[in-house]
Write an enzyme that holds these catalytic residues in place. Structure first.
Site, PDB file in Angstrom:
ATOM      1  N   HIS A  20       0.866  -1.204   0.000  1.00  0.00           N
ATOM      2  CA  HIS A  20       0.000   0.000   0.000  1.00  0.00           C
ATOM      3  C   HIS A  20       0.890   1.237   0.000  1.00  0.00           C
ATOM      4  CE1 HIS A  20      -3.827   2.157   1.266  1.00  0.00           C
ATOM      5  NE2 HIS A  20      -2.897   3.100   1.158  1.00  0.00           N
ATOM      6  N   HIS A  22       1.608   5.350  -1.745  1.00  0.00           N
ATOM      7  CA  HIS A  22       1.267   6.516  -2.575  1.00  0.00           C
ATOM      8  C   HIS A  22       2.562   7.099  -3.134  1.00  0.00           C
ATOM      9  CE1 HIS A  22      -2.911   6.754  -1.036  1.00  0.00           C
ATOM     10  NE2 HIS A  22      -2.354   6.224   0.043  1.00  0.00           N
ATOM     11  N   LYS A 105      -9.142  -0.054  -5.769  1.00  0.00           N
ATOM     12  CA  LYS A 105      -9.177   0.587  -4.465  1.00  0.00           C
ATOM     13  C   LYS A 105     -10.538   1.226  -4.246  1.00  0.00           C
ATOM     14  CE  LYS A 105      -7.740   2.238  -0.583  1.00  0.00           C
ATOM     15  NZ  LYS A 105      -6.778   3.280  -0.283  1.00  0.00           N
ATOM     16  N   HIS A 142     -10.503   1.334   1.834  1.00  0.00           N
ATOM     17  CA  HIS A 142     -10.331   2.350   2.880  1.00  0.00           C
ATOM     18  C   HIS A 142     -11.550   2.209   3.775  1.00  0.00           C
ATOM     19  CE1 HIS A 142      -8.848   6.291   4.500  1.00  0.00           C
ATOM     20  NE2 HIS A 142     -10.042   6.170   5.070  1.00  0.00           N
ATOM     21  N   HIS A 180      -4.526  -0.327   5.815  1.00  0.00           N
ATOM     22  CA  HIS A 180      -4.152   0.445   7.008  1.00  0.00           C
ATOM     23  C   HIS A 180      -5.164   0.264   8.142  1.00  0.00           C
ATOM     24  CE1 HIS A 180      -6.882   3.120   4.948  1.00  0.00           C
ATOM     25  NE2 HIS A 180      -5.979   3.565   4.109  1.00  0.00           N
ATOM     26  N   ASP A 253       1.371   2.800   3.536  1.00  0.00           N
ATOM     27  CA  ASP A 253       0.531   3.986   3.344  1.00  0.00           C
ATOM     28  C   ASP A 253       1.366   5.256   3.350  1.00  0.00           C
ATOM     29  OD1 ASP A 253      -1.785   5.324   2.730  1.00  0.00           O
ATOM     30  OD2 ASP A 253      -2.446   5.506   4.802  1.00  0.00           O
TER      31      ASP A 253
HETATM   32  O1  DOR Z   1      -3.679   9.771   5.485  1.00  0.00           O
HETATM   33  C1  DOR Z   1      -3.978   9.409   4.359  1.00  0.00           C
HETATM   34  N1  DOR Z   1      -3.380   9.938   3.261  1.00  0.00           N
HETATM   35  N2  DOR Z   1      -4.923   8.490   4.222  1.00  0.00           N
HETATM   36  C2  DOR Z   1      -5.404   8.138   3.019  1.00  0.00           C
HETATM   37  O2  DOR Z   1      -6.270   7.314   2.963  1.00  0.00           O
HETATM   38  C3  DOR Z   1      -4.916   8.815   1.792  1.00  0.00           C
HETATM   39  C4  DOR Z   1      -3.581   9.351   1.985  1.00  0.00           C
HETATM   40  C5  DOR Z   1      -3.178  10.320   0.898  1.00  0.00           C
HETATM   41  O3  DOR Z   1      -3.334   9.997  -0.276  1.00  0.00           O
HETATM   42  O4  DOR Z   1      -2.659  11.390   1.222  1.00  0.00           O
HETATM   43 ZN    ZN Z   2      -3.350   5.106   1.452  1.00  0.00          ZN
END
Ligand code: DOR
Ligand code: ZN
Length: 351
Positions: A20, A22, A105, A142, A180, A253
């Protein structure tokens, strides 16, 4: 290798993957991709870009931009995901599978960063979920309700009762990952839900409880969603991660935001952990006296859930204190990493 007190001075693991992550897009990739590739062989890349990654074609193009940002000689495989919407056509699942997309997702609309295009009512997505179940394409969730009248700290537990239990009943063989997971309720649900359900756990939810948000004043760099919870929940997550159960696996995450947008009247949600993910997990597992369980959690359980082979290379962590930098560049801005200015006990042995 051990010293006289039997605390190990190094540990060797099958190279881990991040289930997971980003990475963002554009100039941010120059920071996020090298950090991820220095740690992990593969990562599941979240699709919450602007606009979101909703087609196989967009996923293929995004994948190429990630590969273009890899340092020379680095081996790293981005595993792409699509962003589920109310009206994602079931046929897109077939195209996505053929293009190598590994999962979809689910962002409940309004739950978090770039979730406005998310699902307003899961029933709208049922034909697409049917196609996913048939194709063996996992749904990454989520897991928070979005009703603003609910208490922020209860949203995960409410999601399980109101959304996840009915979804599981209606799609008994759909692979579902509770991403998460942050609560005792979530950890126990996944532990008991059978082989089609798994969960990722972040390093920050293993290391911190909600006090971290308020020590001496408000601390925006510890703010993420789902938000850090009480100590009893952190302990339940540590127990799950170190239990040896194959249902729980590593998912950082890591979610970078420009520091000035977190240090803001309306600060963004997300912690940046990609710079030191495995080192942070090692710290959490060592504090729990469970370093011997780290490899299964970080390197074996995830591939098994996704039906993939574990990586063939290994990495070594050395007990070697190092100080996390105060910031890294993020395009024209900077990102403040988790643990900025603090000393971590473990370091990846390079070369
Ligand atoms: O804290 C978070 N940031 N939770 C999420 O689900 C998305 C993520 C983000 O993309 O910044
Ligand atoms: Zn995330």
């Amino acid at each position: 290798m051990t010293d006289a007190s039997h605390a190990p001075t190094s540990i060797t693991l099958v190279r881990p993957d991040d289930w997971h992550l980003h990475l963002r897009d554009g100039a941010a990739l120059a920071t996020t991709v090298p950090h991820a590739a220095a740690q992990f062989a593969r990562a599941i890349v979240m699709p919450n870009l602007r606009p979101p990654v909703t087609t196989a074609q967009l996923a293929v193009e995004y994948r190429q931009r990630i590969l273009d940002a890899l340092p020379a000689g680095a081996a790293f495989e981005p595993l792409m995901t699509l962003y589920l919407t109310d009206r994602l056509p079931p046929e897109e699942i077939v195209r996505a599978k053929a293009a190598g997309v590994v999962a979809l997702k689910l962002y409940p609309a309004g739950a978090t960063t770039n979730s406005d295009a998310g699902v307003t009512d899961l029933r709208h997505a049922y034909p697409t979920l049917e196609a996913m179940q048939k194709a063996g394409m996992p749904l990454l969730v989520h897991g928070e309700v979005t009703d603003p009248s609910t208490d922020l700290f209860d949203r995960e537990a409410l999601f399980i009762d109101q959304k996840l239990i009915p979804l599981r009943r209606d799609f008994p063989e759909l692979k579902i990952v509770m991403e998460h997971v942050t609560t005792r309720e979530g950890a126990h649900y996944v532990r008991d839900a059978g082989p089609f359900t798994g969960a990722t756990i972040t390093p920050h939810h293993l290391l911190y409880n909600r006090n971290a948000l308020f020590i001496g004043g408000i601390r925006p760099h510890y703010y993420c969603l789902p938000v850090l919870k009480r100590e009893v929940h952190r302990l339940a997550l540590v127990e799950a991660a170190t239990s040896g159960s194959g249902r729980f696996f590593l998912g950082t995450d890591s979610a970078p935001h420009a520091a000035h947008l977190k240090e803001h009247a309306v600060g963004c949600a997300g912690c940046y952990v990609a710079h030191a993910a495995i080192e942070l997990y090692a710290q959490a597992f060592e504090r729990a006296g469970a370093l011997d369980k780290l490899e299964a959690f970080a390197s074996l359980n995830g591939p098994a859930f996704y039906g993939l082979q574990p990586n063939s290379e290994r990495i070594t962590l050395k007990r070697e204190g190092w100080t996390v930098p105060e910031s890294y560049p993020l395009g024209e801005a900077t990102v403040k990493p988790l643990g900025a200015g603090e000393t971590l006990d473990w370091a990846i042995a390079r070369g």
